[in-house]
Design an enzyme around this catalytic site. Structure first.
Site, short mmCIF file in Angstrom:
data_model
loop_
_atom_site.label_atom_id
_atom_site.label_comp_id
_atom_site.label_asym_id
_atom_site.label_seq_id
_atom_site.Cartn_x
_atom_site.Cartn_y
_atom_site.Cartn_z
N GLU A 168 11.91 -7.88 -5.55
CA GLU A 168 11.15 -9.29 -5.85
C GLU A 168 12.42 -10.16 -6.34
O GLU A 168 12.10 -10.64 -7.25
CB GLU A 168 10.13 -9.16 -6.66
CG GLU A 168 8.93 -8.31 -5.82
CD GLU A 168 7.84 -8.16 -6.84
OE1 GLU A 168 7.59 -8.97 -7.72
OE2 GLU A 168 6.96 -7.29 -6.44
N HIS A 245 0.99 -7.30 0.72
CA HIS A 245 -0.25 -7.49 0.06
C HIS A 245 -1.08 -8.80 0.90
O HIS A 245 -0.39 -10.08 0.66
CB HIS A 245 -0.04 -8.01 -1.54
CG HIS A 245 0.48 -6.83 -2.16
ND1 HIS A 245 0.01 -5.40 -2.40
CD2 HIS A 245 1.91 -6.61 -2.72
CE1 HIS A 245 0.70 -4.63 -3.16
NE2 HIS A 245 1.62 -5.28 -3.29
N GLU A 273 3.57 -1.66 0.57
CA GLU A 273 2.42 -1.84 -0.59
C GLU A 273 1.23 -2.38 0.18
O GLU A 273 0.57 -3.17 -0.48
CB GLU A 273 3.05 -2.57 -1.64
CG GLU A 273 4.27 -2.20 -2.36
CD GLU A 273 4.66 -2.81 -3.44
OE1 GLU A 273 3.79 -3.70 -4.07
OE2 GLU A 273 5.83 -2.97 -3.81
N ASP A 275 -2.02 -3.70 1.42
CA ASP A 275 -3.62 -3.43 1.08
C ASP A 275 -3.96 -5.11 1.49
O ASP A 275 -3.33 -5.91 1.28
CB ASP A 275 -3.77 -3.30 -0.29
CG ASP A 275 -3.04 -4.36 -1.56
OD1 ASP A 275 -2.50 -4.04 -2.66
OD2 ASP A 275 -2.52 -5.26 -1.07
O1 G3I Z 1 0.75 2.33 -19.39
C1 G3I Z 1 0.16 1.47 -20.06
C2 G3I Z 1 -0.82 1.77 -21.12
O2 G3I Z 1 -0.42 2.59 -21.97
C3 G3I Z 1 -1.61 0.87 -21.77
O3 G3I Z 1 -2.50 1.44 -22.64
C4 G3I Z 1 -2.29 -0.06 -20.73
C5 G3I Z 1 -3.18 -1.27 -21.21
O4 G3I Z 1 -2.32 -2.28 -21.93
O5 G3I Z 1 -1.22 -0.57 -19.71
C6 G3I Z 1 -0.62 0.41 -19.11
O6 G3I Z 1 0.32 -0.31 -18.51
C7 G3I Z 1 0.14 -0.98 -17.12
C8 G3I Z 1 0.72 -0.37 -16.04
O7 G3I Z 1 0.25 -0.89 -14.74
C9 G3I Z 1 0.30 1.27 -15.87
O8 G3I Z 1 -1.15 1.40 -15.73
C10 G3I Z 1 0.19 -2.52 -17.46
O9 G3I Z 1 -0.49 -2.90 -18.33
C11 G3I Z 1 -0.25 -2.95 -15.91
O10 G3I Z 1 0.33 -4.37 -16.00
C12 G3I Z 1 0.67 -2.43 -14.91
O11 G3I Z 1 0.33 -2.96 -13.53
C13 G3I Z 1 1.11 -2.52 -12.50
C14 G3I Z 1 1.83 -3.75 -12.10
O12 G3I Z 1 2.64 -3.44 -10.71
C15 G3I Z 1 2.52 -4.49 -12.79
O13 G3I Z 1 3.06 -5.39 -12.43
C16 G3I Z 1 0.13 -2.15 -11.29
O14 G3I Z 1 -0.40 -0.88 -11.94
C17 G3I Z 1 0.95 -1.87 -10.05
O15 G3I Z 1 0.16 -1.61 -9.05
C18 G3I Z 1 1.66 -3.04 -9.69
O16 G3I Z 1 2.31 -2.79 -8.59
C19 G3I Z 1 3.51 -3.86 -8.18
C20 G3I Z 1 4.78 -3.36 -7.57
O17 G3I Z 1 5.22 -2.64 -8.50
C21 G3I Z 1 5.50 -4.21 -7.17
N1 G3I Z 1 4.92 -5.13 -6.13
C22 G3I Z 1 3.61 -5.71 -6.74
C23 G3I Z 1 2.56 -4.68 -7.11
C24 G3I Z 1 1.35 -5.32 -7.55
O18 G3I Z 1 1.52 -6.14 -8.67
#
Ligand code: G3I
Length: 342
Positions: A168, A245, A273, A275
Site C-alpha cells: 500500500e 477487498h 486478500e 473478500d
Molecule cells: O494484538 C492486539 C491485542 O493485543 C489487543 O488486545 C487488541 C485490542 O486492541 O488489538 C490487537 O491488535 C489488532 C490486530 O488486528 C490483531 O488482532 C489491532 O487492534 C487491529 O487493528 C488489527 O487489525 C488488522 C488490520 O489489518 C490492521 O490494519 C486486521 O486483523 C487485518 O485483517 C487487517 O489486514 C489488512 C492487511 O494486513 C493489509 N490489507 C488490508 C487488510 C485489512 O485492513
C-alpha cells in the site's frame, strides 16, 4: 448469472425400493455426504489445483486451536497468509528485538499440512511500532528497514512462496503515499526493500501488494509504471498482489484485463486478500467472476481469501467470506468450485 446447482448427494425414490435396500442406500448416501469426496471438485483447494492454482486463506494464530477453524482450513485451503503475525509491530516491537513465535506457529502448521505460505508484510505504513516512525534520518530509517527485512525474511528463508515486500505505497490518484518511508528515504525505499528481500531469501518470489487496484485506474497505472521500471532496471520483483477487498456487485469489468496486463510485464499476479461483501446469488456471482478471471490468466497463481470464516473477518458485518459464522459453506463457496470447473 451463476445458478448454484442444488447438490443432494443422492436421492432414492423410497416407493421404488424395498425398505431394507432403501435403508442401505440411505446410509450410503449419508456417508457420502459426510465424507469429503476425493474427486477434483470436492474442496476449494482441489478445485483450484485442477487449474494449477493455490487457494489460500489469511490465518490468525490464536484461532488455530479452534477445531472447526483448523479443520476447515486444513480441508479446504492449500495456502496460508499470516493475517497479522509477520507485521513489523509483532516481529520487531523494539529496535533489534525480534519476535517470531506467533508466525512460527502458523508456518509450522502450514508446513505440516503441505500448504504454501505467503509472507505478509515486510514494509507497510500501518501496524508499525512507534520507534520506526520516530526515526528522523533517512539513512538511519533505511538501515532499520533493510535490517528488518534481512532479519525477518532471513528467519523464514526457504519457507516463503511469495513475500508481500511492500504494501500500500500509493494513493488513489497514483501519487506516493506520504508514509514515514516515503518522507524520510524518498522514492528509492521501495526498490531498496525489494533488493534487501532478494538478498535475504533469493528463492522467495517478491510482490508489491495493494488495494483498489482491481481495474485500470490511476493507482493501478502508477503501480504498472513502477513494475515496468523495475523490470527494465533489473530490480528484483516477481509478482503484484491485488488485495481485492470488494463491495457487492463491484467486480470491475476489466478485472481480468487488468490482471493480464500486469502478467504481460513478466510478473505473477496474486489475488491476495479476497473478500466480497454481500450474500446469496450476488456474492456467488461476484466470487465466480474473480475466480474465472484468475483461471483465464496463466500467471495468476494464487487466490487467498482474507480469512476462513465470516465470524473472524475484519469486515465481518459484510459477511464477505466463503464460510459463514458456523463454518457452513455459502452459495459463494459452490460458485467458486463451479468457476474452477468443479
Ligand atoms: O494484538 C492486539 C491485542 O493485543 C489487543 O488486545 C487488541 C485490542 O486492541 O488489538 C490487537 O491488535 C489488532 C490486530 O488486528 C490483531 O488482532 C489491532 O487492534 C487491529 O487493528 C488489527 O487489525 C488488522 C488490520 O489489518 C490492521 O490494519 C486486521 O486483523 C487485518 O485483517 C487487517 O489486514 C489488512 C492487511 O494486513 C493489509 N490489507 C488490508 C487488510 C485489512 O485492513
Amino acid at each position: 448469472m451463476i445458478k448454484i446447482p442444488r447438490t443432494p448427494r443422492r436421492r432414492t425414490t423410497r416407493s421404488a425400493l424395498p425398505s431394507a435396500v432403501t435403508a442401505v442406500v440411505a446410509v450410503a448416501a449419508l456417508s457420502v455426504a459426510a465424507t469429503p469426496a476425493a474427486n477434483a471438485a470436492s474442496t476449494l483447494k482441489s478445485a483450484a489445483a485442477s487449474k494449477g492454482k493455490t487457494f489460500g486463506a489469511a490465518v490468525a494464530n490464536y484461532h488455530l486451536g479452534e477445531s472447526q477453524y483448523a479443520s476447515t482450513l486444513d480441508t479446504e485451503f492449500s495456502g496460508v497468509t499470516p493475517e497479522n503475525e509477520m507485521k513489523w509491530d509483532t516481529t520487531e516491537p523494539s529496535r533489534g528485538s525480534f519476535n517470531f513465535g506467533a508466525a512460527d506457529s502458523i508456518v509450522a502448521h502450514a508446513q505440516s499440512h503441505g500448504m504454501k505460505i505467503r509472507g505478509h508484510t515486510l514494509v507497510w505504513h500501518n501496524q508499525l511500532p512507534g520507534w520506526v516512525s520516530g526515526i528522523s534520518s533517512g539513512s538511519d530509517l533505511n538501515n532499520a528497514m533493510t535490517n528488518h527485512i534481512a532479519q525477518v525474511a532471513g528467519h523464514y528463508r526457504g519457507k516463503i512462496w511469495y513475500w508481500d515486500v511492500v504494501n500500500e505505497a500509493f494513493n488513489e490518484d497514483g501519487s506516493r503515499r506520504q508514509s514515514v518511508f516515503q518522507q524520510r528515504i524518498g522514492n528509492a525505499y521501495i526498490e531498496n526493500a525489494f533488493r534487501a528481500a532478494h538478498s535475504a531469501d533469493p528463492n522467495a518470489k517478491l510482490c508489491y501488494n495493494d488495494y483498489n487496484t482491481d481495474g485500470q485506474n490511476a493507482k493501478s497505472n502508477a503501480i504498472y509504471a513502477m513494475v515496468q521500471d523495475f523490470k527494465n532496471r533489473g530490480v528484483p520483483i516477481d509478482c503484484v498482489g491485488f488485495q481485492s477487498h470488494l463491495g457487492s456487485n463491484q467486480v470491475p469489468g476489466d478485472y481480468q484485463a487488468n490482471l493480464q496486463r500486469f502478467a504481460n510485464l513478466g510478473v505473477d499476479v496474486n489475488i491476495t486478500e479476497l473478500d466480497i461483501a454481500g450474500s446469496g446469488q450476488q456474492q456467488a456471482d461476484d466470487y465466480a467472476k474473480v475466480v474465472r478471471a484468475c483461471v483465464a490468466v496463466s500467471r495468476c497463481t494464487s487466490i487467498t481469501t482474507w480469512g476462513v470464516t465470516d465470524k473472524y473477518s475484519w469486515r465481518s458485518g459484510s459477511t464477505p467470506l466463503l464460510f459463514d459464522g458456523n463454518y457452513a459453506k455459502k452459495q459463494a463457496y459452490y460458485s467458486v468450485i463451479s468457476a474452477f470447473g468443479g
